[in-house]
Write a protein that holds these residues in place. Structure first.
Motif, PDB file in Angstrom:
ATOM      1  N   MET A  14       5.863   8.345  -3.372  1.00  0.00           N
ATOM      2  CA  MET A  14       5.099   8.069  -4.595  1.00  0.00           C
ATOM      3  C   MET A  14       4.968   6.564  -4.813  1.00  0.00           C
ATOM      4  N   PHE A  15       6.062   5.849  -4.613  1.00  0.00           N
ATOM      5  CA  PHE A  15       6.051   4.392  -4.764  1.00  0.00           C
ATOM      6  C   PHE A  15       5.059   3.757  -3.785  1.00  0.00           C
ATOM      7  N   GLY A  16       5.081   4.233  -2.539  1.00  0.00           N
ATOM      8  CA  GLY A  16       4.159   3.708  -1.536  1.00  0.00           C
ATOM      9  C   GLY A  16       2.702   3.935  -1.920  1.00  0.00           C
ATOM     10  N   VAL A  17       2.418   5.106  -2.443  1.00  0.00           N
ATOM     11  CA  VAL A  17       1.051   5.411  -2.880  1.00  0.00           C
ATOM     12  C   VAL A  17       0.645   4.482  -4.024  1.00  0.00           C
ATOM     13  N   ALA A  18       1.548   4.256  -4.974  1.00  0.00           N
ATOM     14  CA  ALA A  18       1.249   3.334  -6.078  1.00  0.00           C
ATOM     15  C   ALA A  18       0.995   1.925  -5.544  1.00  0.00           C
ATOM     16  N   MET A  19       1.707   1.542  -4.501  1.00  0.00           N
ATOM     17  CA  MET A  19       1.531   0.208  -3.936  1.00  0.00           C
ATOM     18  C   MET A  19       0.210   0.088  -3.174  1.00  0.00           C
ATOM     19  N   ILE A  20      -0.323   1.201  -2.670  1.00  0.00           N
ATOM     20  CA  ILE A  20      -1.665   1.151  -2.062  1.00  0.00           C
ATOM     21  C   ILE A  20      -2.668   0.702  -3.115  1.00  0.00           C
ATOM     22  N   ASN A  21      -2.567   1.283  -4.314  1.00  0.00           N
ATOM     23  CA  ASN A  21      -3.464   0.900  -5.398  1.00  0.00           C
ATOM     24  C   ASN A  21      -3.252  -0.559  -5.797  1.00  0.00           C
ATOM     25  N   LYS A  22      -1.993  -0.970  -5.876  1.00  0.00           N
ATOM     26  CA  LYS A  22      -1.691  -2.366  -6.226  1.00  0.00           C
ATOM     27  C   LYS A  22      -2.254  -3.322  -5.174  1.00  0.00           C
ATOM     28  N   LEU A  23      -2.098  -2.980  -3.901  1.00  0.00           N
ATOM     29  CA  LEU A  23      -2.627  -3.822  -2.832  1.00  0.00           C
ATOM     30  C   LEU A  23      -4.152  -3.904  -2.918  1.00  0.00           C
ATOM     31  N   HIS A  24      -4.777  -2.790  -3.224  1.00  0.00           N
ATOM     32  CA  HIS A  24      -6.234  -2.770  -3.356  1.00  0.00           C
ATOM     33  C   HIS A  24      -6.695  -3.696  -4.483  1.00  0.00           C
ATOM     34  N   ARG A  25      -5.946  -3.706  -5.593  1.00  0.00           N
ATOM     35  CA  ARG A  25      -6.301  -4.543  -6.743  1.00  0.00           C
ATOM     36  C   ARG A  25      -5.945  -6.011  -6.529  1.00  0.00           C
ATOM     37  N   ASP A  26      -4.712  -6.281  -6.066  1.00  0.00           N
ATOM     38  CA  ASP A  26      -4.204  -7.655  -6.012  1.00  0.00           C
ATOM     39  C   ASP A  26      -4.456  -8.365  -4.685  1.00  0.00           C
ATOM     40  N   GLN A  27      -4.440  -7.633  -3.596  1.00  0.00           N
ATOM     41  CA  GLN A  27      -4.640  -8.172  -2.248  1.00  0.00           C
ATOM     42  C   GLN A  27      -3.753  -9.383  -1.970  1.00  0.00           C
ATOM     43  N   ASN A  28      -2.424  -9.170  -2.137  1.00  0.00           N
ATOM     44  CA  ASN A  28      -1.486 -10.244  -1.811  1.00  0.00           C
ATOM     45  C   ASN A  28      -0.394  -9.705  -0.893  1.00  0.00           C
ATOM     46  N   TRP A  29       0.361 -10.602  -0.324  1.00  0.00           N
ATOM     47  CA  TRP A  29       1.366 -10.181   0.660  1.00  0.00           C
ATOM     48  C   TRP A  29       2.550  -9.464   0.015  1.00  0.00           C
ATOM     49  N   GLN A  30       2.850  -9.760  -1.266  1.00  0.00           N
ATOM     50  CA  GLN A  30       3.952  -9.064  -1.946  1.00  0.00           C
ATOM     51  C   GLN A  30       3.639  -7.575  -2.080  1.00  0.00           C
ATOM     52  N   ALA A  31       2.408  -7.251  -2.451  1.00  0.00           N
ATOM     53  CA  ALA A  31       2.006  -5.850  -2.569  1.00  0.00           C
ATOM     54  C   ALA A  31       2.079  -5.158  -1.212  1.00  0.00           C
ATOM     55  N   LEU A  32       1.678  -5.867  -0.166  1.00  0.00           N
ATOM     56  CA  LEU A  32       1.750  -5.300   1.189  1.00  0.00           C
ATOM     57  C   LEU A  32       3.194  -5.036   1.591  1.00  0.00           C
ATOM     58  N   LEU A  33       4.080  -5.988   1.314  1.00  0.00           N
ATOM     59  CA  LEU A  33       5.497  -5.790   1.646  1.00  0.00           C
ATOM     60  C   LEU A  33       6.101  -4.617   0.873  1.00  0.00           C
ATOM     61  N   LEU A  34       5.751  -4.487  -0.400  1.00  0.00           N
ATOM     62  CA  LEU A  34       6.248  -3.366  -1.196  1.00  0.00           C
ATOM     63  C   LEU A  34       5.723  -2.034  -0.661  1.00  0.00           C
ATOM     64  N   LEU A  35       4.458  -2.025  -0.257  1.00  0.00           N
ATOM     65  CA  LEU A  35       3.874  -0.818   0.331  1.00  0.00           C
ATOM     66  C   LEU A  35       4.635  -0.420   1.595  1.00  0.00           C
ATOM     67  N   LEU A  36       4.848  -1.378   2.483  1.00  0.00           N
ATOM     68  CA  LEU A  36       5.562  -1.095   3.734  1.00  0.00           C
ATOM     69  C   LEU A  36       7.006  -0.670   3.476  1.00  0.00           C
ATOM     70  N   ALA A  37       7.657  -1.308   2.507  1.00  0.00           N
ATOM     71  CA  ALA A  37       9.036  -0.945   2.173  1.00  0.00           C
ATOM     72  C   ALA A  37       9.097   0.472   1.600  1.00  0.00           C
TER      73      ALA A  37
END
Length: 104
Positions: A14-37
């Motif tokens: 669920m967290f990873g899915v939420a981070m997909i949305n965050k990455l789509h909105r913010d497009q930064n490396w922190q969001a990408l790292l959170l998604l991968l984690a």
């Protein structure tokens, strides 16, 4: 312990899915790292659960938690539809996951 690992795997999914949305909105490396984690932790806990639980049961429950949780997060955080039919089908997915737990 396997069921605890499986629930944790679903929560991280669920967290990873939420981070997909965050990455789509913010497009930064922190969001990408959170998604991968998030997805990495999800797969690790799924693998730990599958050491004990049958693959079919573990995968079905994991995807059920992830899909239902993602839909619920969308409704709570992003204003997605809370239509009664949507809620009914989310309930059915969660009921099926609980049913698999009861018979395993």
């Amino acid at each position: 312990m396997a069921w605890i690992f499986l629930i944790l795997a679903g929560i991280f999914e669920m967290f990873g899915v939420a981070m997909i949305n965050k990455l789509h909105r913010d497009q930064n490396w922190q969001a990408l790292l959170l998604l991968l984690a998030g997805f990495g932790a999800s797969f690790i806990f799924l693998a730990l659960a599958m050491e004990t639980l049958p693959m079919g049961t573990a995968y079905a429950v994991w995807t059920g938690i992830g899909a239902s949780g993602g839909a619920i997060l969308g409704m709570v955080l992003y204003g997605e539809s809370k239509d009664w039919k949507r809620m009914m089908f989310i309930s059915m997915v969660l009921s099926a996951a609980i049913g698999l737990k009861l018979i395993s």
